[in-house]
Design a protein around this motif. Structure first.
Motif, mmCIF file in Angstrom:
data_model
loop_
_atom_site.group_PDB
_atom_site.id
_atom_site.type_symbol
_atom_site.label_atom_id
_atom_site.label_comp_id
_atom_site.label_asym_id
_atom_site.label_seq_id
_atom_site.Cartn_x
_atom_site.Cartn_y
_atom_site.Cartn_z
ATOM 1 N N GLU A 70 66.403 62.309 88.534
ATOM 2 C CA GLU A 70 64.876 63.673 88.361
ATOM 3 C C GLU A 70 64.083 63.802 88.914
ATOM 4 O OE1 GLU A 70 65.896 66.241 85.699
ATOM 5 O OE2 GLU A 70 67.861 65.222 85.525
ATOM 6 N N TYR A 71 63.129 65.078 88.676
ATOM 7 C CA TYR A 71 62.372 65.545 89.812
ATOM 8 C C TYR A 71 60.784 64.978 88.968
ATOM 9 C CZ TYR A 71 64.771 69.243 91.967
ATOM 10 O OH TYR A 71 66.334 69.295 92.143
ATOM 11 N N ARG A 142 57.553 64.768 103.359
ATOM 12 C CA ARG A 142 59.065 65.503 102.778
ATOM 13 C C ARG A 142 59.921 65.603 103.694
ATOM 14 N NH1 ARG A 142 55.909 70.963 101.721
ATOM 15 N NH2 ARG A 142 55.708 71.065 99.349
ATOM 16 N N MET A 147 63.659 65.955 102.548
ATOM 17 C CA MET A 147 63.765 67.317 102.465
ATOM 18 C C MET A 147 63.216 68.060 102.953
ATOM 19 S SD MET A 147 61.868 66.334 98.496
ATOM 20 C CE MET A 147 61.439 68.102 98.379
ATOM 21 N N ALA A 151 60.093 72.566 101.066
ATOM 22 C CA ALA A 151 60.616 72.369 99.809
ATOM 23 C C ALA A 151 59.068 72.775 99.306
ATOM 24 C CB ALA A 151 61.472 71.090 99.765
ATOM 25 N N PRO A 152 59.822 72.858 97.986
ATOM 26 C CA PRO A 152 58.639 72.266 96.537
ATOM 27 C C PRO A 152 58.043 71.407 96.751
ATOM 28 C CG PRO A 152 60.099 73.622 95.639
ATOM 29 C CD PRO A 152 60.772 73.778 96.821
ATOM 30 N N LYS A 153 56.690 70.350 96.103
ATOM 31 C CA LYS A 153 56.341 69.059 95.764
ATOM 32 C C LYS A 153 57.130 68.742 94.633
ATOM 33 C CE LYS A 153 51.711 69.958 95.951
ATOM 34 N NZ LYS A 153 50.354 69.893 94.934
ATOM 35 N N ASN A 154 57.379 69.939 93.529
ATOM 36 C CA ASN A 154 58.362 68.828 92.537
ATOM 37 C C ASN A 154 59.264 68.855 92.807
ATOM 38 O OD1 ASN A 154 59.012 71.686 92.133
ATOM 39 N ND2 ASN A 154 57.661 72.290 90.353
ATOM 40 N N HIS A 155 60.212 68.837 93.918
ATOM 41 C CA HIS A 155 61.283 68.857 94.366
ATOM 42 C C HIS A 155 61.360 67.280 94.454
ATOM 43 C CE1 HIS A 155 63.289 72.715 93.349
ATOM 44 N NE2 HIS A 155 62.706 72.573 93.136
ATOM 45 N N ILE A 156 60.500 66.360 94.749
ATOM 46 C CA ILE A 156 60.455 65.435 95.390
ATOM 47 C C ILE A 156 60.942 64.391 94.134
ATOM 48 C CG2 ILE A 156 59.329 62.592 95.964
ATOM 49 C CD1 ILE A 156 57.561 65.194 96.509
ATOM 50 N N LYS A 157 62.415 63.718 94.441
ATOM 51 C CA LYS A 157 62.401 62.748 93.336
ATOM 52 C C LYS A 157 61.974 61.201 92.944
ATOM 53 C CE LYS A 157 66.792 64.623 93.845
ATOM 54 N NZ LYS A 157 67.607 65.535 93.580
ATOM 55 N N ARG A 158 62.244 61.731 91.470
ATOM 56 C CA ARG A 158 61.641 60.108 91.388
ATOM 57 C C ARG A 158 61.053 59.063 91.566
ATOM 58 N NH1 ARG A 158 61.614 59.877 84.947
ATOM 59 N NH2 ARG A 158 59.875 61.971 84.921
#
Length: 177
Positions: A70-71, A142, A147, A151-158
């Motif tokens: 998840e993000y 990113r 990525m 891409a949005p910052k919150n799309h970085i995977k946990r």
């Protein structure tokens, strides 16, 4: 078999030793068959429980993998932002501001109002340069994580948060300039 029964018990139920012996011979196969059926049912139930447990474990593993993929959480985004801002400040401090010589030389000769205006201009320039550096660092992070740069910052995977922070720490100014 009838040795297990006391003679008083046989007399109470009104059976002789021979009758008890025949009764036991008659009922023994049924009892053994009943125990076999019960054991088979128990075995089937045990296997069903084991299969259910395996299915549950697989579902839990899938959920864990999904959660891991998840993000990032807001705290992770804050940590990444903090690392980016620190690194950008370091770069800006090493690089310095692009000031013209007249800005520096004229500063002591100006009245207070002009000095305040000039200092605000310098602060705005620093803030602007800091924002540009932060943006460039974030794009590089990113790209490092595979990525798109926008891409949005919150799309970085946990799972990539630690890698991202380590990349930011190891980043050189020449890589983003």
């Amino acid at each position: 078999m009838f040795g297990l029964m006391k003679r008083e018990t046989m007399q109470e139920i009104g059976m002789t030793e021979q009758q008890v012996s025949r009764f036991m011979e008659y009922i023994q196969p049924a009892l053994i068959e009943g125990v076999k059926v019960a054991m088979e049912d128990n075995r089937k139930a045990t296997h069903q429980i084991i299969r259910t447990q395996k299915d549950t474990n697989e579902r839990i593993s899938a959920i864990d993998a999904k959660i891991e993929g998840e993000y990032v959480s807001p705290q992770d985004i804050t940590a990444i932002d903090f690392a980016i801002e620190n690194r950008a400040s370091e770069f800006l401090d090493k690089q310095g501001l692009q000031l013209t010589i007249e800005n520096i030389l004229d500063l002591p000769n100006m009245d207070i109002r002009e000095q305040v205006v000039r200092r605000k201009k310098i602060e705005r320039q620093r803030k602007n340069d800091l924002g540009r550096l932060k943006s460039k660092i974030l794009v590089e992070v990113r790209k490092y994580l595979g990525m798109k740069g926008n891409a949005p910052k919150n799309h970085i995977k946990r799972k990539d948060v630690d890698r991202a922070i380590q990349f930011i720490k190891d980043l050189r100014y020449s890589e983003i300039a």
